[in-house]
Design an enzyme around this catalytic site. Sequence first.
Site, PDB file in Angstrom:
ATOM      1  N   ASP A  23     -15.026  -2.425  19.230  1.00 48.75           N
ATOM      2  CA  ASP A  23     -13.477  -2.317  19.274  1.00 48.75           C
ATOM      3  C   ASP A  23     -13.025  -1.467  18.052  1.00 48.75           C
ATOM      4  OD1 ASP A  23     -10.610  -2.850  19.839  1.00 48.75           O
ATOM      5  OD2 ASP A  23     -10.651  -4.501  18.104  1.00 48.75           O
ATOM      6  N   ASP A  25      -9.303  -1.048  16.284  1.00 48.74           N
ATOM      7  CA  ASP A  25      -8.410  -1.633  15.380  1.00 48.74           C
ATOM      8  C   ASP A  25      -8.931  -2.806  15.075  1.00 48.74           C
ATOM      9  OD1 ASP A  25      -5.869  -2.238  14.267  1.00 48.74           O
ATOM     10  OD2 ASP A  25      -4.626  -2.378  16.225  1.00 48.74           O
TER      11      ASP A  25
HETATM   12 MG   LIG Z   1      -8.908  -4.877  17.653  1.00 47.17          MG
END
Ligand SMILES: [Mg+2]
Length: 247
Positions: A23, A25
């Site tokens: 992932d 962010d």
């Molecule tokens: Mg995230």
Amino acid sequence: MTAVPDTSGLAGALSGASAILFDLDGVLTPTAVVHEHAWQQLFDGFLASVPDAAPYRESDYFDHIDGKPRFDGVRDFLASRGIVLPEGPADDDPAHDTVHGLGNRKNKVFNDIVEAGGVQPYEGSVRFVDAALARGLKLAVVSSSRNSPAVLKAAGLSDYFPVVVDGVVAVTEGLPGKPSPATYEYAARLLGLPSEECVVVEDAVSGVQAGSAGNFLSVIGVDRGAGRQTLLDAGATVVVNDLAELL
Ligand SMILES: [Mg+2]
């Protein structure tokens, strides 16, 4: 997923892995902070033109904006100041003082901050990525954000990730977002690997659920505030506060 959690460092966490799917962010970059700054900048500017309006406060982000779709955040913040603006068309000019205009202005401010080099990746994550590359693992980014390529570029991480499955790719390919495992599974396919050989790294509950729902080797949860037990309950194989803990 493996049934037995293994916390014995990088070798244990990545035993049997051919690739790591990250992932973006909250895992590689603290981009949530950039979003906060962009909202602050947007409403500082807007409220300066509104007589007697109470100034934007940091708490406004959590009270009215955080976690909501962008235009809902605009509308709900304005309502907190008793301000009602016309909606405007979805692609309204960012210069217009409408709900969609302000929302699009926020996106422009976010992209301006990112392009100005305002994204520093998590140091521990970069070290972890370097170590994974040194072990010959393939890497990909899987993010709901539509700004992923710009964020990766601003953070100096583009060259690490030949495969990026972001919000734009998901829409183009008709893939449901997290907590569905579809975007992670698509990234594994693009790397030419079965899901069983891929490790998922996530900080959000919905992302950990996505990894857990797929047939992945393991899911590393990174606790940036969601809570260790919450991530374990969502299906994380192991939870760390920083990826450098696995080095
Ligand atoms: Mg995230």
